[in-house]
Design a protein around this motif. Structure first.
Motif, PDB file in Angstrom:
ATOM      1  N   GLU A   1     -13.433   4.400 -14.120  1.00  0.00           N
ATOM      2  CA  GLU A   1     -13.393   2.949 -13.999  1.00  0.00           C
ATOM      3  C   GLU A   1     -13.532   2.355 -15.395  1.00  0.00           C
ATOM      4  O   GLU A   1     -13.947   3.041 -16.328  1.00  0.00           O
ATOM      5  N   GLU A   2     -13.254   1.058 -15.504  1.00  0.00           N
ATOM      6  CA  GLU A   2     -13.374   0.382 -16.805  1.00  0.00           C
ATOM      7  C   GLU A   2     -14.824   0.451 -17.307  1.00  0.00           C
ATOM      8  O   GLU A   2     -15.085   0.681 -18.484  1.00  0.00           O
TER       9      GLU A   2
ATOM     10  N   GLU B   1     -20.644  10.547 -11.110  1.00  0.00           N
ATOM     11  CA  GLU B   1     -19.551  10.649 -10.128  1.00  0.00           C
ATOM     12  C   GLU B   1     -19.243   9.328  -9.439  1.00  0.00           C
ATOM     13  O   GLU B   1     -18.123   9.102  -8.984  1.00  0.00           O
TER      14      GLU B   1
ATOM     15  N   PHE C   1     -18.698   6.649 -10.620  1.00  0.00           N
ATOM     16  CA  PHE C   1     -17.752   5.839 -11.390  1.00  0.00           C
ATOM     17  C   PHE C   1     -16.402   6.542 -11.560  1.00  0.00           C
ATOM     18  O   PHE C   1     -15.581   6.111 -12.359  1.00  0.00           O
ATOM     19  N   MET C   2     -16.203   7.622 -10.808  1.00  0.00           N
ATOM     20  CA  MET C   2     -14.945   8.356 -10.948  1.00  0.00           C
ATOM     21  C   MET C   2     -14.059   8.125  -9.730  1.00  0.00           C
ATOM     22  O   MET C   2     -14.540   8.039  -8.612  1.00  0.00           O
ATOM     23  N   MET C   3     -12.764   8.033  -9.979  1.00  0.00           N
ATOM     24  CA  MET C   3     -11.795   7.943  -8.889  1.00  0.00           C
ATOM     25  C   MET C   3     -10.956   9.211  -8.937  1.00  0.00           C
ATOM     26  O   MET C   3     -10.365   9.516  -9.966  1.00  0.00           O
ATOM     27  N   TYR C   4     -10.949   9.933  -7.819  1.00  0.00           N
ATOM     28  CA  TYR C   4     -10.282  11.234  -7.806  1.00  0.00           C
ATOM     29  C   TYR C   4      -8.853  11.131  -7.289  1.00  0.00           C
ATOM     30  O   TYR C   4      -8.562  10.381  -6.364  1.00  0.00           O
TER      31      TYR C   4
ATOM     32  N   LYS D   1      11.450  13.416 -10.623  1.00  0.00           N
ATOM     33  CA  LYS D   1      10.874  12.161 -10.110  1.00  0.00           C
ATOM     34  C   LYS D   1      10.086  12.512  -8.848  1.00  0.00           C
ATOM     35  O   LYS D   1      10.692  12.702  -7.780  1.00  0.00           O
TER      36      LYS D   1
ATOM     37  N   TYR E   1       7.263  10.277  -2.904  1.00  0.00           N
ATOM     38  CA  TYR E   1       6.115   9.803  -2.138  1.00  0.00           C
ATOM     39  C   TYR E   1       6.111  10.598  -0.843  1.00  0.00           C
ATOM     40  O   TYR E   1       7.170  10.903  -0.291  1.00  0.00           O
ATOM     41  N   ALA E   2       4.943  10.909  -0.346  1.00  0.00           N
ATOM     42  CA  ALA E   2       4.858  11.627   0.924  1.00  0.00           C
ATOM     43  C   ALA E   2       5.292  10.687   2.043  1.00  0.00           C
ATOM     44  O   ALA E   2       4.927   9.512   2.050  1.00  0.00           O
ATOM     45  N   SER E   3       6.103  11.215   2.979  1.00  0.00           N
ATOM     46  CA  SER E   3       6.506  10.390   4.121  1.00  0.00           C
ATOM     47  C   SER E   3       5.313  10.233   5.060  1.00  0.00           C
ATOM     48  O   SER E   3       4.385  11.051   5.050  1.00  0.00           O
ATOM     49  N   LEU E   4       5.345   9.186   5.886  1.00  0.00           N
ATOM     50  CA  LEU E   4       4.250   8.982   6.838  1.00  0.00           C
ATOM     51  C   LEU E   4       4.158  10.171   7.782  1.00  0.00           C
ATOM     52  O   LEU E   4       3.075  10.606   8.154  1.00  0.00           O
TER      53      LEU E   4
ATOM     54  N   ILE F   1       2.470  12.968   6.023  1.00  0.00           N
ATOM     55  CA  ILE F   1       1.023  12.744   5.900  1.00  0.00           C
ATOM     56  C   ILE F   1       0.325  13.076   7.215  1.00  0.00           C
ATOM     57  O   ILE F   1      -0.721  13.730   7.234  1.00  0.00           O
ATOM     58  N   LYS F   2       0.949  12.651   8.328  1.00  0.00           N
ATOM     59  CA  LYS F   2       0.340  12.925   9.637  1.00  0.00           C
ATOM     60  C   LYS F   2       0.306  14.431   9.905  1.00  0.00           C
ATOM     61  O   LYS F   2      -0.673  14.971  10.406  1.00  0.00           O
TER      62      LYS F   2
END
Lengths: 469, 264
Positions: free
Chosen positions: B14-15, B28, B30-33, B188, B191-194, B197-198
């Motif tokens: 984070e900033e 931890e 303050f961390m984004m994984y 490139k 993105y994972a399709s919905l 993901i399911k």
């Protein structure tokens, strides 16, 4: 679907999702509100993330202020959504703890209330806080006057007056008071200020400093005689100011058209009050930007547009393609251009016919296809094909197309890109049940958007929202 | 045919953040994984080979890390990876990139892939050594900073282009199996399709212990590493200054700085 605000809040609690809880927080009362807050503040990590997030509703930020965690308070001070009342409490706390860093954030926050800002102006001993306050457009004329009076005559005062000279809230009275004590830079900024009194401008037109003349040449409150004098100035920036001034007499244009500086000619080419003779001369200018601006101008005659449509530079031809006055015939010609950038200009054109757009729909270039997807004139049958495009930009074009019907948009509810699904939540052509179907989306931002949309309906129409399923 | 892709869950800051009390890492909270950016490209390269192949290609993603890493592995499964393997033991905490390379190597020996892909580096630690240490342990050919790959399943050679300084590319023929560290921009990433993901949400992630791959707590962790973090801190601010003043004054100061820099 849910039938009432209470039902929506209960559904949100069941999800155990802190972002969904944040979305409906403003609707909840009593125990339900506490349950939502328990989800939002479930872990410090979550609370920190929500306190920082720019979409967090103000009511949630208010609740987070009650946690009394320094790291959360820092995020609240920075969050643009934090309310005036929370900032007021945070100011008291920052004061009592002697935290100038937090006070500085409050001093620059656009939601900070006048009383808080006035207190900072009167009491803060920290130069950074006072400098931040002097730049804040939420500080009204009285606050700025208090601040100016307090620092006047000091080194800090010089820096603060520079900021006040550029602050839209500064009053005419304050600007006049600062003028004589200031250097030429601050004086120039004061003369460019919307609240600068006309008499001060009139008094300053005799000044010979280039900075002053650049500002005054752009000002619509200077006399035509002054503009005439500025038009003959050696400095190109001053002459460019004259070229951009709406009050500049047409008689001056013929000199400026031949100006040696392209900066001046570019400003002139942006005007919409040029004669055909002037337009013709500028359309043959050596500078690409000058020709580009003429090509984009709605006052450029059609025969000049036809000539610029075959200009050697693609950016000029694209400007013709984007010109609102370009005819279907001209656009049809540009739709065959060798440059995809030009064809894309045609694809985005509001005047492009269905026939032209159908032809461009066979293009392979992503910019062209994005334009076709965006264009409200594109036939629905083509939009239905473009929703399956591999390029996200093209699919987004369909989502942003106001003519795209519900049936066209429905497949995009499954779009892999989360931002597209978020945009669909706000699409007026989709029905409530379509949007509600995204409530269990894998992306937290989409889920938040759906619940926020539903919460807004409950807030706007508390008695009329219906159960549809 | 099998391609193994080594992936890592990296932490973005984070900033505003705080250093842990022990001074060895960031708190931890303050961390984004998220999945390491380079690994997204590695996985996409493997998926491209899988999808363009006439023969069956299995893509296996492997990571070394605690439970939270499952989220990143599921992301890989959602994008089309066939299997996901996670190796962890609390004793592995503090392992450096070389030890992580050793752990991955033991998994690779069991999986026996035809190619191994890894990201050039991780966005959080940036040692750029995990993939190369795997190649060293396996004694396989390797190439770093791969910006283009021509390879078909079953080929005993691949042609790669490596990104060098000054915008130069180096075309290299490499024997297979090989370890390649993949550079950003090689493809490139999707993105994972919905639907993906399911489906990924129900797919199992194979949890592997150190014992399963013939290692023990004595082989991993900070004590077995060749490098150890002594402290993490924020250095004092440098010489950067904010240019204050009116717009005209700021412009004048910038011109002055440029002129001074140019020696005018």
């Amino acid at each position: 679907m849910f039938g009432s605000a209470d039902a929506l809040v209960q559904l949100a609690i069941k999800t155990m999702d802190p972002y969904v809880a944040a979305a409906v927080h403003g609707l909840a009362t009593g125990v339900a509100k506490l349950e939502l807050e328990a989800l939002i503040c479930g872990t410090r990590r979550t609370a920190l993330a929500i306190a920082r997030w720019e979409h967090t509703p103000a009511s949630v930020l208010t609740a987070l202020a009650g946690v009394h965690d320094d790291a959360i308070e820092l995020r609240l001070d920075k969050n643009p959504g934090t309310s005036s009342s929370v900032l007021s409490s945070l100011y008291e706390e920052a004061n009592s703890k002697g935290k100038a860093g937090l006070t500085k954030l409050i001093a620059q926050h656009l939601n900070s209330g006048t009383e808080v800002l006035k207190s900072i102006a009167l009491n803060s001993k920290d130069a950074e806080c006072l400098l931040a306050l002097s730049k804040n457009s939420a500080a009204n004329a009285k606050v700025l006057a208090v601040l100016s009076a307090r620092v006047s005559g000091s080194d800090l005062g010089v820096a603060i007056h520079k900021n006040i000279a550029q602050n839209a809230s500064a009053s005419a009275e304050l600007l006049v008071r600062m003028f004589d004590q200031s250097d030429v830079y601050t004086q120039a900024a004061i003369l460019g200020h919307a609240n600068c009194p006309a008499w001060l401008i009139a008094k300053s037109v005799a000044r010979e400093e280039v900075l002053m003349m650049r500002v005054l040449a752009k000002n619509r409150r200077v006399s035509k005689e002054s503009l005439q004098r500025y038009a003959a100035c050696e400095d190109a920036g001053v002459r460019a100011g004259v070229a951009s001034n709406a009050l500049t007499p047409v008689a001056i244009f013929r000199h400026l058209i031949k100006d040696q500086s392209e900066l001046v000619r570019r400003e002139l080419a942006s005007r919409i009050d040029l004669s055909e003779e002037h337009i013709d001369a500028l359309s043959r200018d050596d500078d690409v930007w000058v020709r580009q601006r003429i090509a984009r101008s709605p006052t450029t005659p059609l025969e000049v547009l036809y000539r610029l449509a075959v200009d050697e530079v693609a950016d000029v031809r694209r400007a013709v393609a984007r010109n609102t006055m370009s005819t279907v015939h001209l656009l049809n010609m540009l739709a065959e251009d060798k440059s995809a950038w030009v064809r894309s200009g045609v694809a985005y054109q509001a005047n492009a016919s269905q026939r032209i757009l159908s032809k461009l729909a066979d293009d392979k270039d992503v910019d062209v296809l994005s334009g076709v997807a965006n264009n409200p004139n594109t036939p629905q049958s083509i939009l239905k094909v473009l929703v399956s495009a591999s390029e996200a930009d093209v699919r987004r074009g369909v989502i942003l197309n106001k003519s795209a019907t519900r049936n066209t948009l429905l497949p995009l509810l499954e779009d892999p890109y989360y931002l597209h699904r978020m945009l669909l939540v706000h699409n007026p052509n989709l029905q409530a049940q379509d949007k509600w179907s995204l409530r269990e989306d894998p992306d937290f931002q989409v889920r938040f958007s759906v619940y926020r949309w539903a919460a807004n309906i409950c807030l706007k129409m508390p008695d009329t929202f219906l159960v549809t399923k | 045919m099998k391609i193994l892709v080594a992936v890592k869950q990296t932490a973005a800051l984070e900033e505003d953040f705080e250093i842990r009390d022990d001074g060895l890492d960031v708190d931890e909270d303050f961390m984004m994984y998220d999945l390491n950016e380079w690994d997204d490209f590695s996985l996409e390269e493997a998926m491209k080979i899988k999808e363009s192949s006439d023969t069956e290609v299995e893509v296996v993603v492997v990571s070394v890390g605690p439970d939270r890493v499952d989220e990143s592995l599921r992301k890989c499964l959602a994008k089309g990876a066939d299997r996901a393997v996670r190796v962890w033991d609390d004793a592995a905490e503090g392992s450096d990139a070389i030890v992580v390379g050793r752990i991955l190597t033991e998994v690779i020996k069991k999986e026996a892939p035809d190619m191994v892909f890894a990201g050039v580096q991780s966005s959080d630690q940036a040692y750029a050594s995990t993939g190369i240490s795997v190649a060293s342990y396996l004694n396989w050919p390797h190439a770093a900073v791969v910006a283009d790959l021509q390879y078909k399943p079953g080929d005993n050679k691949a042609v790669i282009r490596r990104e060098l300084e000054g915008g130069m590319l180096q075309e290299v023929e490499i024997n297979c199996p090989a370890v390649l560290t993949i550079q950003l921009g090689i493809n490139k990433p999707r993105y994972a399709s919905l639907r993906g993901i399911k489906q990924a949400a129900t797919k199992p992630i194979e949890e592997v212990s150190l014992a399963d791959i013939g290692l023990s707590a004595n082989d991993v962790g900070a004590a077995q590493s060749m490098s150890r973090v002594r402290r993490m801190y924020i250095p004092e601010k440098g010489r950067a200054t904010m240019i204050e003043g009116t717009i005209s004054e700021q412009a004048a100061k910038i011109i002055q700085i440029i002129n001074e820099f140019k020696g005018a």
